[in-house]
Design an enzyme around this catalytic site. Sequence first.
Site, PDB file in Angstrom:
ATOM      1  N   ARG A 173       0.813  -1.236   0.000  1.00  0.00           N
ATOM      2  CA  ARG A 173       0.000   0.000   0.000  1.00  0.00           C
ATOM      3  C   ARG A 173       0.843   1.283   0.000  1.00  0.00           C
ATOM      4  NH1 ARG A 173      -2.193  -3.670  -0.942  1.00  0.00           N
ATOM      5  NH2 ARG A 173      -3.876  -4.736   0.137  1.00  0.00           N
ATOM      6  N   SER A 222     -10.549   0.106   4.399  1.00  0.00           N
ATOM      7  CA  SER A 222      -9.773  -0.103   5.630  1.00  0.00           C
ATOM      8  C   SER A 222      -9.072   1.193   6.023  1.00  0.00           C
ATOM      9  CB  SER A 222      -8.704  -1.172   5.407  1.00  0.00           C
ATOM     10  OG  SER A 222      -9.326  -2.377   5.088  1.00  0.00           O
ATOM     11  N   GLU A 292      -3.854   3.982   6.503  1.00  0.00           N
ATOM     12  CA  GLU A 292      -3.820   3.679   5.057  1.00  0.00           C
ATOM     13  C   GLU A 292      -4.491   4.817   4.277  1.00  0.00           C
ATOM     14  OE1 GLU A 292      -4.869  -0.319   3.825  1.00  0.00           O
ATOM     15  OE2 GLU A 292      -5.872   0.464   2.044  1.00  0.00           O
TER      16      GLU A 292
HETATM   17  C1  FAD Z   1     -15.781  -0.200   0.398  1.00  0.00           C
HETATM   18  C2  FAD Z   1     -14.321  -0.023   0.100  1.00  0.00           C
HETATM   19  C3  FAD Z   1     -13.527  -1.139  -0.030  1.00  0.00           C
HETATM   20  C4  FAD Z   1     -12.153  -1.001  -0.314  1.00  0.00           C
HETATM   21  N1  FAD Z   1     -11.403  -2.122  -0.440  1.00  0.00           N
HETATM   22  C5  FAD Z   1     -10.076  -1.996  -0.738  1.00  0.00           C
HETATM   23  C6  FAD Z   1      -9.262  -3.156  -0.886  1.00  0.00           C
HETATM   24  O1  FAD Z   1      -9.711  -4.286  -0.805  1.00  0.00           O
HETATM   25  N2  FAD Z   1      -7.944  -2.966  -1.145  1.00  0.00           N
HETATM   26  C7  FAD Z   1      -7.394  -1.732  -1.283  1.00  0.00           C
HETATM   27  O2  FAD Z   1      -6.178  -1.638  -1.522  1.00  0.00           O
HETATM   28  N3  FAD Z   1      -8.131  -0.616  -1.137  1.00  0.00           N
HETATM   29  C8  FAD Z   1      -9.463  -0.714  -0.877  1.00  0.00           C
HETATM   30  N4  FAD Z   1     -10.223   0.415  -0.735  1.00  0.00           N
HETATM   31  C9  FAD Z   1      -9.588   1.747  -0.795  1.00  0.00           C
HETATM   32  C10 FAD Z   1      -9.605   2.413  -2.205  1.00  0.00           C
HETATM   33  O3  FAD Z   1     -10.718   1.993  -2.933  1.00  0.00           O
HETATM   34  C11 FAD Z   1      -8.353   2.120  -2.997  1.00  0.00           C
HETATM   35  O4  FAD Z   1      -7.206   2.596  -2.332  1.00  0.00           O
HETATM   36  C12 FAD Z   1      -8.385   2.756  -4.407  1.00  0.00           C
HETATM   37  O5  FAD Z   1      -7.356   2.201  -5.181  1.00  0.00           O
HETATM   38  C13 FAD Z   1      -8.267   4.276  -4.414  1.00  0.00           C
HETATM   39  O6  FAD Z   1      -8.538   4.743  -5.736  1.00  0.00           O
HETATM   40  P1  FAD Z   1      -9.174   6.185  -5.981  1.00  0.00           P
HETATM   41  O7  FAD Z   1      -9.232   6.423  -7.443  1.00  0.00           O
HETATM   42  O8  FAD Z   1     -10.455   6.323  -5.269  1.00  0.00           O
HETATM   43  O9  FAD Z   1      -8.054   7.090  -5.328  1.00  0.00           O
HETATM   44  P2  FAD Z   1      -8.302   8.463  -4.514  1.00  0.00           P
HETATM   45  O10 FAD Z   1      -8.969   8.156  -3.234  1.00  0.00           O
HETATM   46  O11 FAD Z   1      -8.928   9.459  -5.404  1.00  0.00           O
HETATM   47  O12 FAD Z   1      -6.799   8.899  -4.240  1.00  0.00           O
HETATM   48  C14 FAD Z   1      -5.985   8.146  -3.369  1.00  0.00           C
HETATM   49  C15 FAD Z   1      -4.555   8.723  -3.458  1.00  0.00           C
HETATM   50  O13 FAD Z   1      -4.053   8.493  -4.761  1.00  0.00           O
HETATM   51  C16 FAD Z   1      -3.677   9.722  -5.390  1.00  0.00           C
HETATM   52  N5  FAD Z   1      -4.046   9.595  -6.807  1.00  0.00           N
HETATM   53  C17 FAD Z   1      -5.232   9.171  -7.301  1.00  0.00           C
HETATM   54  N6  FAD Z   1      -5.179   9.122  -8.655  1.00  0.00           N
HETATM   55  C18 FAD Z   1      -3.937   9.562  -8.996  1.00  0.00           C
HETATM   56  C19 FAD Z   1      -3.261   9.739 -10.236  1.00  0.00           C
HETATM   57  N7  FAD Z   1      -3.846   9.480 -11.429  1.00  0.00           N
HETATM   58  N8  FAD Z   1      -1.983  10.196 -10.228  1.00  0.00           N
HETATM   59  C20 FAD Z   1      -1.356  10.457  -9.049  1.00  0.00           C
HETATM   60  N9  FAD Z   1      -1.951  10.307  -7.841  1.00  0.00           N
HETATM   61  C21 FAD Z   1      -3.214   9.855  -7.821  1.00  0.00           C
HETATM   62  C22 FAD Z   1      -4.469  10.816  -4.665  1.00  0.00           C
HETATM   63  O14 FAD Z   1      -3.789  12.066  -4.714  1.00  0.00           O
HETATM   64  C23 FAD Z   1      -4.522  10.238  -3.244  1.00  0.00           C
HETATM   65  O15 FAD Z   1      -3.316  10.558  -2.554  1.00  0.00           O
HETATM   66  C24 FAD Z   1     -11.594   0.303  -0.464  1.00  0.00           C
HETATM   67  C25 FAD Z   1     -12.430   1.430  -0.355  1.00  0.00           C
HETATM   68  C26 FAD Z   1     -13.779   1.268  -0.086  1.00  0.00           C
HETATM   69  C27 FAD Z   1     -14.664   2.490   0.013  1.00  0.00           C
END
Ligand code: FAD
Length: 301
Positions: A173, A222, A292
């Site tokens: 992560r 998480s 996280e």
């Molecule tokens: C119900 C639920 C279940 C989940 N289960 C999991 C799981 O099983 N495993 C897991 O790892 N995570 C899980 N997550 C957390 C989350 O979904 C992941 O971390 C996901 O990959 C985040 O993607 P996002 O596009 O929403 O990123 P965001 O929340 O928009 O951003 C997260 C970070 O990434 C950066 N970022 C985003 N896109 C870019 C880009 N293109 N370039 C540079 N930086 C960028 C942002 O600045 C921020 O710092 C879960 C979340 C929820 C709500």
Amino acid sequence: MNIDYSSIKERFSFDCLLNVSAKEFTSYRIGGQIELLAYPETEDEFKSFIRYCHSEKLPINILGRATNVLISDKGVCGIVVSTDKLKKIEMSNKAFSVGAGVLWDDFVLLTVNEGLSGLEKTSGIPGSVGGAVFMNAGAFGQEVFDRIEGLKVMDLSGKVSFLKKEDIKYFYRKVEGLENLIILSAVFLLEESDKKELLKIRKDILSQREEKQPLDYPSAGSVFKRPKDDYASRLIDSCGLKGLRIGGAEVSIKHAGFIINKGNATAEDVFELMNKIKAEVKKKTQITLELEQILMGEWEK
Ligand SMILES: Cc1cc2nc3c(=O)[nH]c(=O)nc-3n(C[C@H](O)[C@H](O)[C@H](O)COP(=O)(O)OP(=O)(O)OC[C@H]3O[C@@H](n4cnc5c(N)ncnc54)[C@H](O)[C@@H]3O)c2cc1C
């Protein structure tokens, strides 16, 4: 810093939304105002927007689908740029080049339907490809970097380059060196496999998620990383913290690793609850939990 957001909005032809509440688009349904939320639709639009922000010294923040962030009640100072519209996917044999704005789970479903293995266990992770790469998201023993070949990135002056996997340091992560880069797209390489078997694994994982996670309430997944040889949820549960509530934020009874928004939680409620959990777990187990989720905006130390 006094920024004329209306004139920035007028300069660009793509969507630039003014004064958007983070409650409208974060998976927590929490947070203050974003003064300008920009949605460039192509890499060229990204480039001209980022170059403009750079030349005007405007602070920018990057977001994918906001499923792993807690945005402060005070909002975020400056501009937030979303990769949501970068949806291009190119496929050649077992390799894919995938735009940062593609939904992670749409991409996983595509690979499974092509009978290609390597990411099927990450089925159901919400968010975008860019966010998944930035976080090295993962589940059930598979993580994004297992299948990454390289990343197309833009720096904050608008310069585009390609990073090879061997030049990137990645961990559980956490990926080093991406802090001031925008991931535009990522290249993945998968392996041929049995489509029926992959679909079965996907179905099983999606039902486990449904069964174990509090998907009926807003959350950001998480809250804490998995400590060595243990699970944050097990530790939190063992400290009797399930159901603990501050304001509208609650430690999920269904899965102690999640904080859920029970209605009108503020970012401050969630932040205080995070700190309370950390302190209780440290006191009772001597283990320090590491966050996280990403805190965006202004926070008290
Ligand atoms: C119900 C639920 C279940 C989940 N289960 C999991 C799981 O099983 N495993 C897991 O790892 N995570 C899980 N997550 C957390 C989350 O979904 C992941 O971390 C996901 O990959 C985040 O993607 P996002 O596009 O929403 O990123 P965001 O929340 O928009 O951003 C997260 C970070 O990434 C950066 N970022 C985003 N896109 C870019 C880009 N293109 N370039 C540079 N930086 C960028 C942002 O600045 C921020 O710092 C879960 C979340 C929820 C709500």
